[in-house]
Design a protein around this motif. Structure first.
Motif, PDB file in Angstrom:
ATOM      1  N   ALA A  58       0.852  -1.195   0.000  1.00  0.00           N
ATOM      2  CA  ALA A  58       0.000   0.000   0.000  1.00  0.00           C
ATOM      3  C   ALA A  58       0.884   1.240   0.000  1.00  0.00           C
ATOM      4  N   TYR A  59       0.428   2.249  -0.697  1.00  0.00           N
ATOM      5  CA  TYR A  59       1.103   3.539  -0.762  1.00  0.00           C
ATOM      6  C   TYR A  59       0.239   4.539   0.004  1.00  0.00           C
ATOM      7  N   HIS A  60       0.837   5.201   0.995  1.00  0.00           N
ATOM      8  CA  HIS A  60       0.108   6.124   1.855  1.00  0.00           C
ATOM      9  C   HIS A  60       0.581   7.547   1.543  1.00  0.00           C
ATOM     10  N   TYR A  61      -0.345   8.357   1.028  1.00  0.00           N
ATOM     11  CA  TYR A  61      -0.014   9.714   0.593  1.00  0.00           C
ATOM     12  C   TYR A  61      -0.519  10.763   1.567  1.00  0.00           C
ATOM     13  N   GLN A  62       0.228  11.856   1.629  1.00  0.00           N
ATOM     14  CA  GLN A  62      -0.230  13.103   2.234  1.00  0.00           C
ATOM     15  C   GLN A  62      -0.215  14.127   1.106  1.00  0.00           C
ATOM     16  N   HIS A  63      -1.235  14.041   0.281  1.00  0.00           N
ATOM     17  CA  HIS A  63      -1.348  14.854  -0.931  1.00  0.00           C
ATOM     18  C   HIS A  63      -1.669  16.292  -0.531  1.00  0.00           C
ATOM     19  N   ARG A  64      -0.905  17.225  -1.051  1.00  0.00           N
ATOM     20  CA  ARG A  64      -1.116  18.644  -0.745  1.00  0.00           C
ATOM     21  C   ARG A  64      -1.756  19.318  -1.960  1.00  0.00           C
ATOM     22  N   ALA A  65      -3.085  19.442  -1.928  1.00  0.00           N
ATOM     23  CA  ALA A  65      -3.799  20.183  -2.965  1.00  0.00           C
ATOM     24  C   ALA A  65      -3.749  21.666  -2.597  1.00  0.00           C
ATOM     25  N   GLU A  66      -3.921  22.517  -3.587  1.00  0.00           N
ATOM     26  CA  GLU A  66      -3.885  23.957  -3.323  1.00  0.00           C
ATOM     27  C   GLU A  66      -5.203  24.576  -3.762  1.00  0.00           C
ATOM     28  N   LEU A  67      -5.803  25.315  -2.852  1.00  0.00           N
ATOM     29  CA  LEU A  67      -7.053  26.007  -3.130  1.00  0.00           C
ATOM     30  C   LEU A  67      -6.769  27.504  -3.152  1.00  0.00           C
ATOM     31  N   GLU A  68      -6.925  28.108  -4.327  1.00  0.00           N
ATOM     32  CA  GLU A  68      -6.766  29.554  -4.434  1.00  0.00           C
ATOM     33  C   GLU A  68      -8.094  30.190  -4.052  1.00  0.00           C
ATOM     34  N   VAL A  69      -8.045  31.080  -3.084  1.00  0.00           N
ATOM     35  CA  VAL A  69      -9.225  31.781  -2.600  1.00  0.00           C
ATOM     36  C   VAL A  69      -9.049  33.244  -2.977  1.00  0.00           C
ATOM     37  N   ILE A  70     -10.014  33.793  -3.732  1.00  0.00           N
ATOM     38  CA  ILE A  70      -9.874  35.139  -4.280  1.00  0.00           C
ATOM     39  C   ILE A  70     -11.148  35.934  -4.007  1.00  0.00           C
ATOM     40  N   VAL A  71     -10.971  37.146  -3.473  1.00  0.00           N
ATOM     41  CA  VAL A  71     -12.089  38.050  -3.231  1.00  0.00           C
ATOM     42  C   VAL A  71     -11.701  39.420  -3.768  1.00  0.00           C
ATOM     43  N   GLN A  72     -12.609  40.056  -4.492  1.00  0.00           N
ATOM     44  CA  GLN A  72     -12.379  41.406  -4.998  1.00  0.00           C
ATOM     45  C   GLN A  72     -13.603  42.241  -4.654  1.00  0.00           C
ATOM     46  N   SER A  73     -13.396  43.257  -3.832  1.00  0.00           N
ATOM     47  CA  SER A  73     -14.514  44.086  -3.420  1.00  0.00           C
ATOM     48  C   SER A  73     -13.990  45.425  -2.929  1.00  0.00           C
ATOM     49  N   SER A  74     -14.762  46.458  -3.156  1.00  0.00           N
ATOM     50  CA  SER A  74     -14.402  47.770  -2.634  1.00  0.00           C
ATOM     51  C   SER A  74     -14.953  47.955  -1.229  1.00  0.00           C
ATOM     52  N   ARG A  75     -15.860  47.056  -0.804  1.00  0.00           N
ATOM     53  CA  ARG A  75     -16.454  47.138   0.526  1.00  0.00           C
ATOM     54  C   ARG A  75     -16.156  45.869   1.309  1.00  0.00           C
ATOM     55  N   ASP A  76     -15.551  46.027   2.459  1.00  0.00           N
ATOM     56  CA  ASP A  76     -15.318  44.930   3.401  1.00  0.00           C
ATOM     57  C   ASP A  76     -14.677  43.696   2.773  1.00  0.00           C
ATOM     58  N   ARG A  77     -13.653  43.920   1.971  1.00  0.00           N
ATOM     59  CA  ARG A  77     -12.936  42.816   1.326  1.00  0.00           C
ATOM     60  C   ARG A  77     -12.374  41.854   2.374  1.00  0.00           C
ATOM     61  N   HIS A 133      -5.071  12.883   3.170  1.00  0.00           N
ATOM     62  CA  HIS A 133      -4.379  11.662   3.614  1.00  0.00           C
ATOM     63  C   HIS A 133      -5.165  10.467   3.075  1.00  0.00           C
ATOM     64  N   TYR A 134      -4.527   9.682   2.209  1.00  0.00           N
ATOM     65  CA  TYR A 134      -5.206   8.522   1.638  1.00  0.00           C
ATOM     66  C   TYR A 134      -4.200   7.458   1.252  1.00  0.00           C
ATOM     67  N   GLY A 135      -4.704   6.269   1.022  1.00  0.00           N
ATOM     68  CA  GLY A 135      -3.864   5.160   0.599  1.00  0.00           C
ATOM     69  C   GLY A 135      -4.391   4.536  -0.666  1.00  0.00           C
ATOM     70  N   THR A 136      -3.509   3.882  -1.396  1.00  0.00           N
ATOM     71  CA  THR A 136      -3.878   3.170  -2.617  1.00  0.00           C
ATOM     72  C   THR A 136      -2.912   2.002  -2.794  1.00  0.00           C
ATOM     73  N   ASN A 137      -3.312   0.993  -3.536  1.00  0.00           N
ATOM     74  CA  ASN A 137      -2.427  -0.150  -3.752  1.00  0.00           C
ATOM     75  C   ASN A 137      -1.554   0.003  -4.990  1.00  0.00           C
ATOM     76  N   ASP A 138      -1.718   1.113  -5.706  1.00  0.00           N
ATOM     77  CA  ASP A 138      -0.915   1.358  -6.901  1.00  0.00           C
ATOM     78  C   ASP A 138      -0.780   2.881  -7.074  1.00  0.00           C
ATOM     79  N   PRO A 139       0.433   3.408  -7.181  1.00  0.00           N
ATOM     80  CA  PRO A 139       0.583   4.851  -7.289  1.00  0.00           C
ATOM     81  C   PRO A 139       0.004   5.437  -8.579  1.00  0.00           C
ATOM     82  N   LEU A 140      -0.291   4.603  -9.570  1.00  0.00           N
ATOM     83  CA  LEU A 140      -0.866   5.092 -10.821  1.00  0.00           C
ATOM     84  C   LEU A 140      -2.344   4.727 -10.964  1.00  0.00           C
ATOM     85  N   ALA A 141      -2.913   4.115  -9.940  1.00  0.00           N
ATOM     86  CA  ALA A 141      -4.331   3.718 -10.025  1.00  0.00           C
ATOM     87  C   ALA A 141      -5.202   4.640  -9.213  1.00  0.00           C
TER      88      ALA A 141
END
Length: 141
Positions: A58-77, A133-141
């Motif tokens: 088994a391959y145990h990953y700590q995959h780091r996804a990135e979420l870009e959070v964007i706000v554009q406002s002239s009031r209370d940005r 955090h997840y596991g899989t039995n094949d790094p390409l599956a």
């Protein structure tokens, strides 16, 4: 058939889409116009080097996804940005395993920056790392 990695990233995007009215894009470029409620762009990130167990394999990953959070406002940005990141935290906390696909999901604190825009309201943005955090039995599956 999608890989474990793709299934988990799709489930994360679907979970984030439960936040009302805030668009979630997946791997797309920043659009010219930011909706008044903000915008999220999920990037695949990096699975990193797995920990490996041999019996059973088994391959145990700590995959780091990135979420870009964007706000554009002239009031209370700042308030809008804070509310959006709090809602992201709440939906992740409500489903820490993505319906059983992951062992654990957690978000790290964002490091926001203010970006001036000529002739328009400035943008407040941050990359919010999401650890999967997840596991899989094949790094390409």
């Amino acid at each position: 058939m999608p890989t474990t990695r793709e299934t988990i990233l799709t489930a994360l995007a679907d979970l984030l889409r439960t936040i009302p009215h805030v668009p979630v894009l997946r791997g797309e470029v920043l659009p010219e116009r930011i909706p008044p409620v903000g915008l999220m762009i999920l990037r695949d990130g990096s699975p990193g080097e797995p920990a490996v167990t041999l019996s059973p394999l088994a391959y145990h990953y700590q995959h780091r996804a990135e979420l870009e959070v964007i706000v554009q406002s002239s009031r209370d940005r700042d308030g809008l940005f804070d509310a959006l990141t709090a809602r992201i935290g709440a939906v992740i906390a409500a489903d820490r395993t993505l319906r059983g696909l992951c062992d654990w999901v957690e978000a790290e604190a964002p490091e926001p920056v203010d970006l001036p825009v000529e002739g328009a309201a400035s943008i407040k943005a941050a990359i919010l790392p999401v650890l999967l955090h997840y596991g899989t039995n094949d790094p390409l599956a």
